[in-house]
Design a protein around this motif. Structure first.
Motif, mmCIF file in Angstrom:
data_model
loop_
_atom_site.group_PDB
_atom_site.id
_atom_site.type_symbol
_atom_site.label_atom_id
_atom_site.label_comp_id
_atom_site.label_asym_id
_atom_site.label_seq_id
_atom_site.Cartn_x
_atom_site.Cartn_y
_atom_site.Cartn_z
ATOM 1 N N PHE A 14 -24.721 -8.437 10.329
ATOM 2 C CA PHE A 14 -23.853 -9.607 10.130
ATOM 3 C C PHE A 14 -22.955 -9.835 11.340
ATOM 4 C CE2 PHE A 14 -20.996 -6.333 8.270
ATOM 5 C CZ PHE A 14 -19.793 -6.657 8.888
ATOM 6 N N MET A 15 -22.602 -8.781 12.042
ATOM 7 C CA MET A 15 -21.728 -8.911 13.215
ATOM 8 C C MET A 15 -22.486 -9.604 14.358
ATOM 9 S SD MET A 15 -19.904 -5.192 13.297
ATOM 10 C CE MET A 15 -18.862 -4.679 11.938
ATOM 11 N N ALA A 16 -23.736 -9.181 14.563
ATOM 12 C CA ALA A 16 -24.530 -9.778 15.643
ATOM 13 C C ALA A 16 -24.854 -11.235 15.317
ATOM 14 C CB ALA A 16 -25.812 -8.974 15.838
ATOM 15 N N GLY A 38 -15.947 -11.399 6.396
ATOM 16 C CA GLY A 38 -16.915 -11.433 7.504
ATOM 17 C C GLY A 38 -18.146 -10.580 7.232
ATOM 18 N N ASN A 39 -18.000 -9.537 6.392
ATOM 19 C CA ASN A 39 -19.123 -8.655 6.069
ATOM 20 C C ASN A 39 -20.009 -9.346 5.031
ATOM 21 O OD1 ASN A 39 -17.104 -7.206 7.347
ATOM 22 N ND2 ASN A 39 -17.588 -5.287 6.309
ATOM 23 N N SER A 40 -20.704 -10.382 5.483
ATOM 24 C CA SER A 40 -21.525 -11.205 4.585
ATOM 25 C C SER A 40 -22.619 -11.853 5.430
ATOM 26 C CB SER A 40 -20.650 -12.299 3.960
ATOM 27 O OG SER A 40 -20.021 -13.051 4.989
ATOM 28 N N ILE A 59 -19.082 3.169 1.579
ATOM 29 C CA ILE A 59 -18.469 4.190 2.448
ATOM 30 C C ILE A 59 -16.984 4.336 2.088
ATOM 31 C CG2 ILE A 59 -17.679 4.539 4.851
ATOM 32 C CD1 ILE A 59 -21.130 3.221 3.865
ATOM 33 N N HIS A 60 -16.311 3.217 1.887
ATOM 34 C CA HIS A 60 -14.871 3.278 1.591
ATOM 35 C C HIS A 60 -14.568 3.553 0.119
ATOM 36 C CE1 HIS A 60 -14.652 1.432 5.614
ATOM 37 N NE2 HIS A 60 -13.515 2.099 5.673
ATOM 38 N N THR A 61 -15.546 3.327 -0.776
ATOM 39 C CA THR A 61 -15.266 3.622 -2.186
ATOM 40 C C THR A 61 -15.483 5.109 -2.503
ATOM 41 O OG1 THR A 61 -17.455 2.752 -2.683
ATOM 42 C CG2 THR A 61 -15.598 1.319 -3.169
ATOM 43 N N ALA A 63 -5.086 4.089 4.991
ATOM 44 C CA ALA A 63 -6.407 3.773 4.431
ATOM 45 C C ALA A 63 -6.822 2.356 4.788
ATOM 46 C CB ALA A 63 -6.372 3.929 2.907
ATOM 47 N N HIS A 64 -8.144 2.133 4.773
ATOM 48 C CA HIS A 64 -8.706 0.802 5.032
ATOM 49 C C HIS A 64 -8.667 -0.008 3.726
ATOM 50 C CE1 HIS A 64 -11.649 -2.259 6.156
ATOM 51 N NE2 HIS A 64 -11.440 -1.908 7.413
ATOM 52 N N PRO A 65 -8.451 -1.341 3.799
ATOM 53 C CA PRO A 65 -8.360 -2.123 2.556
ATOM 54 C C PRO A 65 -9.682 -2.327 1.812
ATOM 55 C CG PRO A 65 -8.097 -3.552 4.466
ATOM 56 C CD PRO A 65 -8.130 -2.151 4.987
ATOM 57 N N GLU A 66 -10.796 -1.763 2.321
ATOM 58 C CA GLU A 66 -12.033 -1.768 1.532
ATOM 59 C C GLU A 66 -12.012 -0.620 0.515
ATOM 60 O OE1 GLU A 66 -15.428 -1.627 4.166
ATOM 61 O OE2 GLU A 66 -14.835 -3.460 5.170
ATOM 62 N N CYS A 67 -10.977 0.248 0.580
ATOM 63 C CA CYS A 67 -10.862 1.359 -0.382
ATOM 64 C C CYS A 67 -10.457 0.812 -1.747
ATOM 65 C CB CYS A 67 -9.802 2.356 0.076
ATOM 66 S SG CYS A 67 -10.201 3.186 1.622
ATOM 67 N N GLY A 93 -4.597 -0.896 6.351
ATOM 68 C CA GLY A 93 -4.897 -1.927 7.339
ATOM 69 C C GLY A 93 -6.287 -1.764 7.912
ATOM 70 N N SER A 94 -6.671 -2.764 8.676
ATOM 71 C CA SER A 94 -8.007 -2.807 9.283
ATOM 72 C C SER A 94 -8.184 -1.649 10.259
ATOM 73 C CB SER A 94 -8.162 -4.120 10.051
ATOM 74 O OG SER A 94 -7.407 -4.046 11.241
ATOM 75 N N THR A 95 -9.364 -1.559 10.782
ATOM 76 C CA THR A 95 -9.689 -0.522 11.754
ATOM 77 C C THR A 95 -8.703 -0.533 12.933
ATOM 78 O OG1 THR A 95 -11.952 -0.761 11.069
ATOM 79 C CG2 THR A 95 -11.616 0.229 13.198
ATOM 80 N N ALA A 96 -8.405 -1.723 13.454
ATOM 81 C CA ALA A 96 -7.483 -1.807 14.600
ATOM 82 C C ALA A 96 -6.074 -1.349 14.170
ATOM 83 C CB ALA A 96 -7.431 -3.230 15.125
HETATM 84 P P1 13P Z 1 -12.981 -3.966 10.166
HETATM 85 O O1 13P Z 1 -13.690 -3.840 11.445
HETATM 86 O O2 13P Z 1 -12.609 -5.379 9.861
HETATM 87 O O3 13P Z 1 -11.857 -3.032 9.980
HETATM 88 O O4 13P Z 1 -14.060 -3.673 8.983
HETATM 89 C C1 13P Z 1 -14.521 -2.452 8.717
HETATM 90 C C2 13P Z 1 -15.939 -2.473 8.354
HETATM 91 O O5 13P Z 1 -16.328 -2.016 7.320
HETATM 92 C C3 13P Z 1 -16.878 -3.050 9.285
HETATM 93 O O6 13P Z 1 -18.136 -2.964 8.752
#
Ligand code: 13P
Ligand code: SF4
Length: 341
Positions: A63-65, A118-120, A205-207, A228-232, A244-247
């Motif tokens: 999805f990123m590419a 964005g992960n879609s 991964i985050h759950t 922690a990342h907000p996907e948790c 917060g996000s990775t950054a």
């Molecule tokens: P971020 O890069 O937005 O923190 O997302 C983490 C992630 O799961 C990317 O696949």
């Protein structure tokens, strides 16, 4: 360093300014060390627009590419070293299902704004663009959810229920205004008047992180800071000192006081890199070791093959944004970039 490492570096030098290698922070060290640009999802998407090189090798997941291909300039080519590296969360919603649910939710005449993480897939982003919605990432989800709530009667957030729920918590959206969808019957019976409908997707991964792990590590490391990342899961986010996000996580550890212990709930490649970078100043521990197998599909070997294809003018690894989704998906991405900067 290995022979492969040296061959890749020589290949990069030969291509010079014609090539930019980008890598997400969850990529393995053997890949990340070859990158010109590292970043989280939002940082990398923003950087695509300012990269001049003819070729971008994007070390991340599909999805990123695909989003990079959409944002790239005419003639610029985006290559994914392992084209089968798909994010499992991104595949938890499809454009067809999103359209069906949206039709159901709007059948009573309500305006429901789709807000797509964005992960879609690009198809799901296109549904958002075509229905007045936008994309968001974990770094700007609060700003974008606030924006989306102001655009209509309700928001359909997809595909990550946890990011949606955690963001609603951060905005103090009342619990009775939220509804996690059940998709068994395409959203039938979901017409009740929630303000936020959450698609039931998640990141496996985050759950994996739990409050029990937090309690154990806090007991073993009194005074430790948990980020922690907000996907948790929401209970994990509630039990952390910061989210917060990775950054954001990278900044948080960099700004932690000397001697601190930071317990980090995110992908293990990043946690181990942070542990290495801050060794001697801050102790960085994983909440539990959780590796993203999709990110791990991109190896140094794949990168070398991709680089060879670029050098020989082959298009084996080129990712293209499907024509029918280009316009609406671009609109959804551009709305994000204009609302959240
Ligand atoms: P971020 O890069 O937005 O923190 O997302 C983490 C992630 O799961 C990317 O696949
Ligand atoms: Fe997808 Fe989760 Fe892996 Fe990110 S960490 S690529 S969201 S499965």
């Amino acid at each position: 360093m290995t022979l492969r490492h040296d061959r890749i570096e020589a290949g990069r030098r030969r291509l010079g300014p014609a090539l930019t290698i980008m890598a997400h922070h969850y990529q393995a060290d053997e890949v990340v060390r070859h990158a010109d640009l590292r970043g989280d999802t939002l940082q990398l998407a923003r950087r695509v627009q300012s990269v001049d090189s003819e070729h971008i090798i994007f070390c991340g997941v599909y999805f990123m590419a695909e989003a990079a291909a959409l944002l790239a300039r005419p003639g610029q080519k985006v290559h994914l070293p392992e084209p089968s590296a798909e994010c499992s969360m991104a595949l938890m919603s499809t454009a067809e299902a999103a359209k069906t649910v949206l039709a159901r939710l709007t059948a009573t005449g309500r305006t429901v704004i789709p807000l797509v993480y964005g992960n879609s897939t690009l198809g799901v982003k296109a549904v958002a663009g075509a229905h007045g919605g936008a994309v968001c990432t974990s770094a700007n989800a609060r700003t974008m959810l606030r924006w989306a709530l102001d655009q209509g009667d309700a928001v359909l957030f997809l595909p990550d229920r946890h990011l949606g729920w955690n963001t609603a918590d951060a905005l103090d959206l009342p619990l009775e205004d939220r509804k996690v969808l059940s998709l068994q019957d395409d959203g039938q019976g979901e017409e009740e008047k929630a303000r936020l409908y959450l698609w039931p997707g998640f990141c496996s991964i985050h759950t994996r992180f739990t409050t029990r792990q937090i309690s154990r590590l806090r007991t073993e490391n009194p005074g430790a800071l948990v980020v922690a990342h907000p996907e948790c899961r929401p209970e994990v986010v509630a039990g952390a000192d910061a989210v917060g996000s990775t950054a954001f996580i990278i900044r948080y550890v960099a700004e932690a006081p000397a001697g601190a212990v930071c317990i980090v709930g995110t992908e293990i490649n990043l946690v181990e890199r942070l542990a290495e970078e801050h060794r001697g100043r801050v102790t960085v521990l994983p909440l539990v070791e959780s590796a993203c197998t999709h990110m791990a599909q991109t190896t140094e070997e794949c990168l070398e093959s991709c680089l060879a294809a670029v050098a020989e003018g082959r298009e084996d690894f080129v990712i293209r944004a499907p024509e029918e989704n280009r316009e609406p998906a671009k609109l959804a991405l551009e709305r994000m970039l204009s609302v959240a900067g």
